[in-house]
Write a protein that holds these residues in place. Structure first.
Motif, PDB file in Angstrom:
ATOM      1  N   ALA A 198      -5.772  -0.435 -12.862  1.00 52.62           N
ATOM      2  CA  ALA A 198      -5.224  -0.856 -11.580  1.00 52.62           C
ATOM      3  C   ALA A 198      -6.331  -0.999 -10.540  1.00 52.62           C
ATOM      4  O   ALA A 198      -6.349  -1.960  -9.762  1.00 52.62           O
ATOM      5  CB  ALA A 198      -4.173   0.138 -11.103  1.00 52.62           C
ATOM      6  N   ALA A 199      -7.268  -0.065 -10.537  1.00 51.65           N
ATOM      7  CA  ALA A 199      -8.350  -0.105  -9.547  1.00 51.65           C
ATOM      8  C   ALA A 199      -9.173  -1.374  -9.725  1.00 51.65           C
ATOM      9  O   ALA A 199      -9.538  -2.032  -8.752  1.00 51.65           O
ATOM     10  CB  ALA A 199      -9.241   1.128  -9.685  1.00 51.65           C
TER      11      ALA A 199
ATOM     12  N   LEU B 211       1.610   7.463  -7.715  1.00 46.26           N
ATOM     13  CA  LEU B 211       1.182   7.627  -6.319  1.00 46.26           C
ATOM     14  C   LEU B 211       2.311   8.241  -5.506  1.00 46.26           C
ATOM     15  O   LEU B 211       3.467   7.862  -5.663  1.00 46.26           O
ATOM     16  CB  LEU B 211       0.826   6.263  -5.706  1.00 46.26           C
ATOM     17  CG  LEU B 211      -0.297   5.441  -6.349  1.00 46.26           C
ATOM     18  CD1 LEU B 211      -0.397   4.086  -5.685  1.00 46.26           C
ATOM     19  CD2 LEU B 211      -1.621   6.182  -6.244  1.00 46.26           C
ATOM     20  N   ASP B 212       1.951   9.169  -4.617  1.00 47.74           N
ATOM     21  CA  ASP B 212       2.990   9.669  -3.712  1.00 47.74           C
ATOM     22  C   ASP B 212       3.050   8.756  -2.475  1.00 47.74           C
ATOM     23  O   ASP B 212       2.258   7.829  -2.339  1.00 47.74           O
ATOM     24  CB  ASP B 212       2.751  11.144  -3.338  1.00 47.74           C
ATOM     25  CG  ASP B 212       1.428  11.363  -2.613  1.00 47.74           C
ATOM     26  OD1 ASP B 212       1.025  10.454  -1.863  1.00 47.74           O
ATOM     27  OD2 ASP B 212       0.814  12.431  -2.798  1.00 47.74           O
TER      28      ASP B 212
ATOM     29  N   LEU C 176      -3.078   3.239   0.458  1.00 51.97           N
ATOM     30  CA  LEU C 176      -3.508   2.089  -0.334  1.00 51.97           C
ATOM     31  C   LEU C 176      -3.134   0.781   0.379  1.00 51.97           C
ATOM     32  O   LEU C 176      -3.920  -0.150   0.467  1.00 51.97           O
ATOM     33  CB  LEU C 176      -2.851   2.134  -1.722  1.00 51.97           C
ATOM     34  CG  LEU C 176      -3.201   0.964  -2.639  1.00 51.97           C
ATOM     35  CD1 LEU C 176      -4.697   0.933  -2.936  1.00 51.97           C
ATOM     36  CD2 LEU C 176      -2.413   1.040  -3.947  1.00 51.97           C
ATOM     37  N   ARG C 177      -1.919   0.749   0.909  1.00 51.33           N
ATOM     38  CA  ARG C 177      -1.463  -0.453   1.593  1.00 51.33           C
ATOM     39  C   ARG C 177      -2.346  -0.759   2.811  1.00 51.33           C
ATOM     40  O   ARG C 177      -2.754  -1.898   3.021  1.00 51.33           O
ATOM     41  CB  ARG C 177      -0.009  -0.250   2.026  1.00 51.33           C
ATOM     42  CG  ARG C 177       0.518  -1.374   2.854  1.00 51.33           C
ATOM     43  CD  ARG C 177       1.969  -1.150   3.196  1.00 51.33           C
ATOM     44  NE  ARG C 177       2.803  -1.726   2.165  1.00 51.33           N
ATOM     45  CZ  ARG C 177       3.998  -2.266   2.419  1.00 51.33           C
ATOM     46  NH1 ARG C 177       4.475  -2.251   3.637  1.00 51.33           N
ATOM     47  NH2 ARG C 177       4.712  -2.789   1.463  1.00 51.33           N
TER      48      ARG C 177
ATOM     49  N   ALA D  75     -12.313   4.243  -3.491  1.00 46.27           N
ATOM     50  CA  ALA D  75     -12.264   5.702  -3.373  1.00 46.27           C
ATOM     51  C   ALA D  75     -10.982   6.276  -3.972  1.00 46.27           C
ATOM     52  O   ALA D  75     -10.897   7.455  -4.287  1.00 46.27           O
ATOM     53  CB  ALA D  75     -12.385   6.103  -1.896  1.00 46.27           C
ATOM     54  N   MET D  76      -9.953   5.419  -4.142  1.00 42.20           N
ATOM     55  CA  MET D  76      -8.697   5.892  -4.717  1.00 42.20           C
ATOM     56  C   MET D  76      -8.626   5.654  -6.219  1.00 42.20           C
ATOM     57  O   MET D  76      -7.580   5.875  -6.837  1.00 42.20           O
ATOM     58  CB  MET D  76      -7.516   5.188  -4.034  1.00 42.20           C
ATOM     59  CG  MET D  76      -7.343   5.571  -2.569  1.00 42.20           C
ATOM     60  SD  MET D  76      -5.879   4.803  -1.839  1.00 42.20           S
ATOM     61  CE  MET D  76      -4.580   5.777  -2.631  1.00 42.20           C
TER      62      MET D  76
END
Lengths: 383, 223
Positions: free
Chosen positions: A211-212, A180-181, A188-189, A202-203
């Motif tokens: 992880a999702a 992740l950049d 995400l946070r 959506a990510m």
């Protein structure tokens, strides 16, 4: 005279405390520090201002944007007006009390100032009362602090306290392997803080399936703690994340055993306000009061020392505390001797003495909000 | 549990979204009193078939305000409103899958041909969403000066108020009719079930129950 209202204006988030609330808040703060004292926590009194670079490094960096600064005319260095007392207590522990035996138990009460309030709590100056347990890494330390805050609030009269357990580092551990950049991490946070399952889903492309899915289960486990922990237990977690989960479960077991009636919820995804925490955290709520009364959790006190602690916000605790009864006040007409007044105060009366002769002592007593008046040596209640 | 006699309040937005959300609300088992559907009624809060649940009907931005301060425990709000508020006290645990649109940057057709966004240091933008707009442009190093409008954003470039707007777009027909083109999408928008943070922490069972009911209702609705 015309400029008086103008002179009364205070900066946003600052206010005058008046009787009886000011006394009530002070009494409550003293009571809480006293309660922490009964658990073996010794009180410290750090200064209002410190050198900026000593306060706002490491954990303190998270508070930098919330800190008022002034230049010290003597040293020509920048001073920070404390935005939080935990940082100061941690500093005391690693400097002046570095040789004191561990675990070190310290408590404090004092005022802090912040450059910004929040919509729900616009206060920019407020009282903090807290305690820190330094040099203890195990779940028993977290349990002690949580049980202490619940018990102390209860003794101070706050009813229906509930504890929201958190683990702000878990999401980081779960997404450790994801590419992740910075912008994606921020997104995400924010999504996790808002419990926005759709935004997290959506990510899933960038997060990867494992992880999702883990994050979705973590979001699903927000709610009553026992059920939440069961959902978390079903997750297939690796090394660090699995250890954190074990620590969390032990804290839950300990708190539940120590305070079976305490309402406990779980929120393993919240990070807002827990920027420098390194493990199990908690927020304190009371039913009927909007917003949290305080918060705490595990952090690094510096020099490799693990610590956990808690901070209560007195403006919020005041909202949750019952109004205590005002002490009975007796009006003493002109001429009552000092000895008699002393005697009454000794019996627990609050005395208001006339400073000159008045014809109608009862009317004067009423005017000065006294519930009682001394007539011919006897106390008479006013109706 | 103590204090359960205190009513739960569900805030619903007036306007477009209301028609879309009511089938979900009803499928979740919440039926407001008859006055709710009576356009002549002046009432703002409504009893429902659920004894301890009450509905209030307010403007969409006010849903977020009511939920943030805990005056409403649950609410229905567009992601646009929630993003603009960015309030830590509001949770958005459920995508209701209604009110689809996108938040976009738009500018006049003729400008989009010659414009090179890489050279900007400052833009002037007409929008109902100044916070989202400022953040969006700031993330690319551009300072956005926002002109806050509450409607008819598309007029701003035509009338020379500024050359760009940030607004919700669903079909793009309004943009087109005013000679504007979408140049960038900031976010895809749908409506969320919003929940007050303290309510979720202090009344977890009740709130959890309603989130589940809404979730089931959307699934029933979708299939």
């Amino acid at each position: 005279m015309n400029d008086l209202p103008d002179k009364a204006l205070l900066p946003i988030g600052m206010e005058d405390g008046l009787p009886p609330q000011a006394a009530e808040e002070a009494r409550l703060a003293e009571r809480l520090v006293y309660e922490f004292g009964t658990w073996g926590y010794g009180r410290v009194k750090p200064p209002l201002m410190e050198f900026e670079e000593n306060l706002l490094f490491g954990n303190g960096a998270a508070m930098a944007t919330q800190t008022f600064r002034v230049q010290d005319p003597l040293s020509q260095r920048m001073l920070a007006l404390r935005p939080d007392m935990t940082l100061q207590v941690a500093r005391i522990a690693r400097s002046r009390l570095s040789r004191s035996p561990r675990p070190l138990r310290l408590a404090y009460a004092g005022q802090v100032a912040r450059t910004k309030g929040s919509p729900l709590r616009p206060e920019r100056q407020f009282g903090q009362v807290g305690a820190e347990l330094i040099g203890a890494g195990g779940p028993a330390a977290d349990v002690e602090v949580i049980l202490m805050v619940a018990e102390s609030l209860g003794r101070a009269g706050v009813r229906n306290v509930s504890i929201d357990l958190g683990l702000p580092t878990l999401a980081g551990a779960v997404t450790d392997g994801c590419d992740l950049d910075d912008a994606q991490r921020r997104r995400l946070r924010a999504a996790l803080d808002h419990k926005d399952r759709a935004a997290v889903a959506a990510m899933s492309g960038v997060l990867g399936e494992t992880a999702a899915r883990a994050l979705d289960v973590m979001l699903e486990s927000v709610g009553p703690a026992r059920e939440g922990l069961e959902k978390l237990a079903a997750l297939d977690l690796g090394g660090d994340a699995a250890q954190q989960r074990v620590h969390l479960a032990r804290v839950m077991d300990g708190v539940e055993a120590g305070a079976p009636d305490l309402s406990i919820t779980l929120d393993p995804v919240e990070t807002r306000g827990f920027e420098y925490h390194t493990g199990v955290t908690f927020a304190v709520f009371a039913q009927g009061v909007m917003g949290e009364l305080g918060r705490g959790g595990r952090y690094s006190a510096g020099e490799g020392e693990e610590a956990t602690g808690l901070t209560l916000f007195m403006d919020m605790v005041m909202q949750a505390a019952p109004k205590s009864e005002q002490p009975k006040t007796v009006f003493l007409p002109w001429g009552v001797t000092a000895a008699k007044a002393r005697e009454l105060r000794g019996e627990g009366w609050r005395t208001v003495s006339a400073l000159e002769h008045t014809d109608d002592a009862q009317a004067e007593a009423r005017r000065l909000n006294c519930g009682y008046v001394l007539v011919d040596g006897a106390i008479r209640q006013l109706d | 549990m103590a204090n359960t006699e205190q009513k739960l309040v569900l805030a619903l937005p007036k306007g477009r979204i209301l028609d879309e959300v009511m089938p979900i609300v009803r499928a979740a088992g919440i039926d407001p009193e008859a006055d709710f559907d009576n356009p002549k009624s002046r009432k703002l809060s409504f009893a429902t078939n659920v004894a301890n649940l009450e509905i209030i009907r307010v403007r969409s931005f006010d849903v977020a305000t009511f939920v943030a301060y805990g005056a409403a425990h649950l609410g229905v709000a567009g992601l646009d409103v929630l993003m603009e508020f960015d309030n830590a006290e509001i949770y958005a645990p459920l995508d209701l899958g209604i009110g689809y649109c996108r938040m976009s940057v738009a500018e006049p057709q003729e400008l989009s041909g010659e414009d090179d966004p890489a050279t900007w240091s400052h833009v002037r933008v007409a929008t109902k969403y100044p916070e989202i707009t400022k953040k969006h442009f700031a993330s690319r190093g551009v300072q956005a000066e926002c002109i806050k409008l509450n409607g008819a954003m598309e007029l701003a470039p035509v009338m020379g108020l500024c050359s760009r707007i940030v607004d919700l777009v669903s079909t793009g027909a309004t943009l087109k009719a005013n000679g504007l083109v979408e140049v960038e999408t900031i976010a895809e928008i749908t409506s969320r079930l919003a929940v007050n943070r303290t309510a979720m922490k202090t009344r977890p069972t009740e709130i959890g129950h309603w989130i589940k009911r809404f979730e089931e209702a959307i699934h029933a609705h979708a299939s």
